[in-house]
Structure formats: C-alpha cells, structure tokens
Write an enzyme that holds these catalytic residues in place. Structure first.
Site, PDB file in Angstrom:
ATOM      1  CG  ASP A  67      -0.355  -0.587   2.465  1.00  0.00           C
ATOM      2  OD1 ASP A  67       0.877  -0.588   2.576  1.00  0.00           O
ATOM      3  OD2 ASP A  67      -1.115  -1.057   3.324  1.00  0.00           O
ATOM      4  CG  ASN A 137      -8.768  -2.667  11.930  1.00  0.00           C
ATOM      5  OD1 ASN A 137      -7.803  -3.263  11.449  1.00  0.00           O
ATOM      6  ND2 ASN A 137      -9.246  -1.561  11.407  1.00  0.00           N
ATOM      7  CG  HIS A 139      -5.817  -3.095   8.698  1.00  0.00           C
ATOM      8  ND1 HIS A 139      -5.950  -1.779   9.120  1.00  0.00           N
ATOM      9  CD2 HIS A 139      -4.481  -3.353   8.811  1.00  0.00           C
ATOM     10  CE1 HIS A 139      -4.779  -1.294   9.455  1.00  0.00           C
ATOM     11  NE2 HIS A 139      -3.872  -2.220   9.283  1.00  0.00           N
ATOM     12  CD  GLU A 144      -8.665   0.053   7.791  1.00  0.00           C
ATOM     13  OE1 GLU A 144      -8.623  -0.906   8.596  1.00  0.00           O
ATOM     14  OE2 GLU A 144      -7.983   1.069   7.945  1.00  0.00           O
TER      15      GLU A 144
END
Ligand code: F6R
Length: 268
Positions: A67, A137, A139, A144
């Site tokens: 990313d 979380n 990801h 996400e």
C-alpha cells in the site's frame, strides 16, 4: 495456515529473514510482496545483516508493496516509498527500478492506477512471497473490516482506528492522509506464499479472530484461511488469545522434520 509461536519479536524476525533467504537462494529473481509499519522493521534489519554478510542478494528480485498513501510525495518522510527506501532498499542491492508501490496522485484515476498495479504484478510473474502485518482491527494491507474478500488494488478510506493507530508517526499539526491505495484481499491471496508477522499484546485479538474466528470480511485477515501456503509467525504476546495453542504447537513440531527435509517453498 501454519502458526509458529516464538519467545519474542527478535526470534520472529530472525525466522522470517531465513524464509526470505531460502526463497532468494531457490529463486534469485523472485517477486517479493512487502509491507511497512512497525512490525517488519526488525525483519528488514535482519535482511540488511544477511546482505552485509553476503548470505543474500536482491539484485535480481523485484518487489511490490502492499500500500501507499493517496497523493503523497515520495520524498515525504511519511510516504511508504520513503519508509522502504530508508529501511531496506538503500541498504541492500535491489535495483530501485524493480521496486513498486501502488501510487496515485490527485491527477491520476485511482481505478486505472489500481488496474495498472495488478497488471505489473502479473508481468513480473505474480508474487512469490507476500509479507503481511495485521492491524489491531484485523486489516491486512489497508483492507479494513468489511472490505470485499474479492477486492483488487484500489483506493480505500482508512478507518478512524487506523488513522489513530498511525498518528504516532506524524508530527503534531502535520496533515495525515485519510485515503490510501492498497492491494486487495484477492490480490494478496494470489501470492504463492504468504508470511504474516504479528507481535505484541495489541494484536492478540485480531490474531485469534484470524486463526480461530470464522471467515468474514469483518476480519479481513481471516481470508488467509483460504490460502494454501500461509505461515503466521507470532510472539507469545500476539499468540496469547489463541484458543488452540497446544494443538498448533503440536502441528508445528510434526511439520518441522518435513520442512527441514524439503524446505518451506516446496511448491515454488
Ligand atoms: C503496512 C500495512 C498494514 C500494517 C498493519 C500493522 O504496509 O499494510 O496492514 O501491516 O497496519 O501495522 P504495524 O506493523 O505498524 O502494527
């Protein structure tokens, strides 16, 4: 999914570095998938050490990062290009021209940029080994929770939690990007091998959702349950909420002799 638990994060990094070494010895022109963040820093230090000892070379390899922030200058010290150059690329013999990140500036079309990145990965023969961290979380990349499990490289809004988690890296008052380009979950699952590193208590819940939870877009890392060659390297703290630690340890012990004999990349 094979899960290995180590005493501490240095041992996680050391083992991961050995995997990269084994891969590059078998296939010097390998295509690597790389990650940023705090977790891989120890691994990158290990890789630099191996390179300095002439035990590893990246001269024929190519790399694709997971990313990059949207519309960020590569000279900006918060860009992932800056991170990769300073943590790894400038310290090893990789040809910078063979290192790619999914960039997109405000004048470019994110849809086209995403397709272009996917095509580049294909042109390089696909990713042989994809390195991943995991968000608190769940990801992976910037996929996400609720990201499509069939997603490809595209632009994504970061969640308030991820923005908060990453705010430690930005100076007070400095503007923090809220959008990023990221490989999709399907892009990640296309990699021939995946190694995910998780260290620290803060990752324990996400790790248990990934390993013991059901397959769900609410925990994007759970998609790795669908991948045939994923190895998860954890320190004790990140493994602390796993339900079946003893069983995983038993499986790891059983596999050890097979891996010693045939190597990890037997299907490459
Ligand atoms: C980084 C990335 C992220 C991180 C994750 C964990 O390129 O794609 O998914 O791997 O946010 O970050 P750290 O390692 O900083 O806890």
């Amino acid at each position: 999914m094979q899960v290995l638990i180590f005493e501490n994060k240095q041992k996680v990094a050391f083992f991961a570095a050995q995997l990269f070494k084994e891969l590059l010895q078998l296939k010097p022109a390998a295509t690597l998938g790389l990650a940023t963040g705090s977790t891989p820093i120890e691994l990158y230090k290990e890789l630099v050490k191996l390179y300095e000892k002439k035990e590893i070379s990246f001269s024929k390899a190519a790399s694709f990062n997971l990313d990059e922030y949207y519309d960020i200058d590569e000279g900006n010290r918060n860009s992932y290009r800056y991170f990769m150059n300073s943590m790894l690329f400038e310290k090893i013999d990789i040809n910078l021209k063979n290192t790619y990140l999914p960039t997109c500036n405000q004048y470019q079309n994110p849809g086209q940029q995403g397709k272009h990145y996917e095509a580049l990965i294909q042109e390089c023969g696909g990713i042989d080994l994809q390195l991943l961290g995991i968000g608190a979380n769940g990801h992976i990349g910037f996929n996400e929770p609720t990201s499509s499990l069939a997603s490809r490289t595209r632009i994504k809004s970061l969640t308030p939690q991820t923005i908060q988690d990453n705010s430690r890296l930005f100076e007070k008052g400095e503007s923090q990007p809220q959008l990023a380009m990221t490989m999709g979950i399907a892009t990640i699952l296309d990699a021939k091998y995946i190694v995910l590193l998780a260290t620290g208590e803060v990752k324990a819940r996400a790790v248990s959702d990934m390993v013991n939870g059901s397959l769900s877009a609410n925990c994007p890392a759970s998609a790795l349950q669908m991948h045939p060659n994923t190895i998860v390297l954890l320190d004790e703290a990140a493994a602390s909420q796993l339900k079946n630690k003893e069983y995983l340890q038993w499986v790891a012990n059983q596999n050890e002799s097979i891996v010693k004999k045939h190597g990890y990349f037997k299907d490459l």
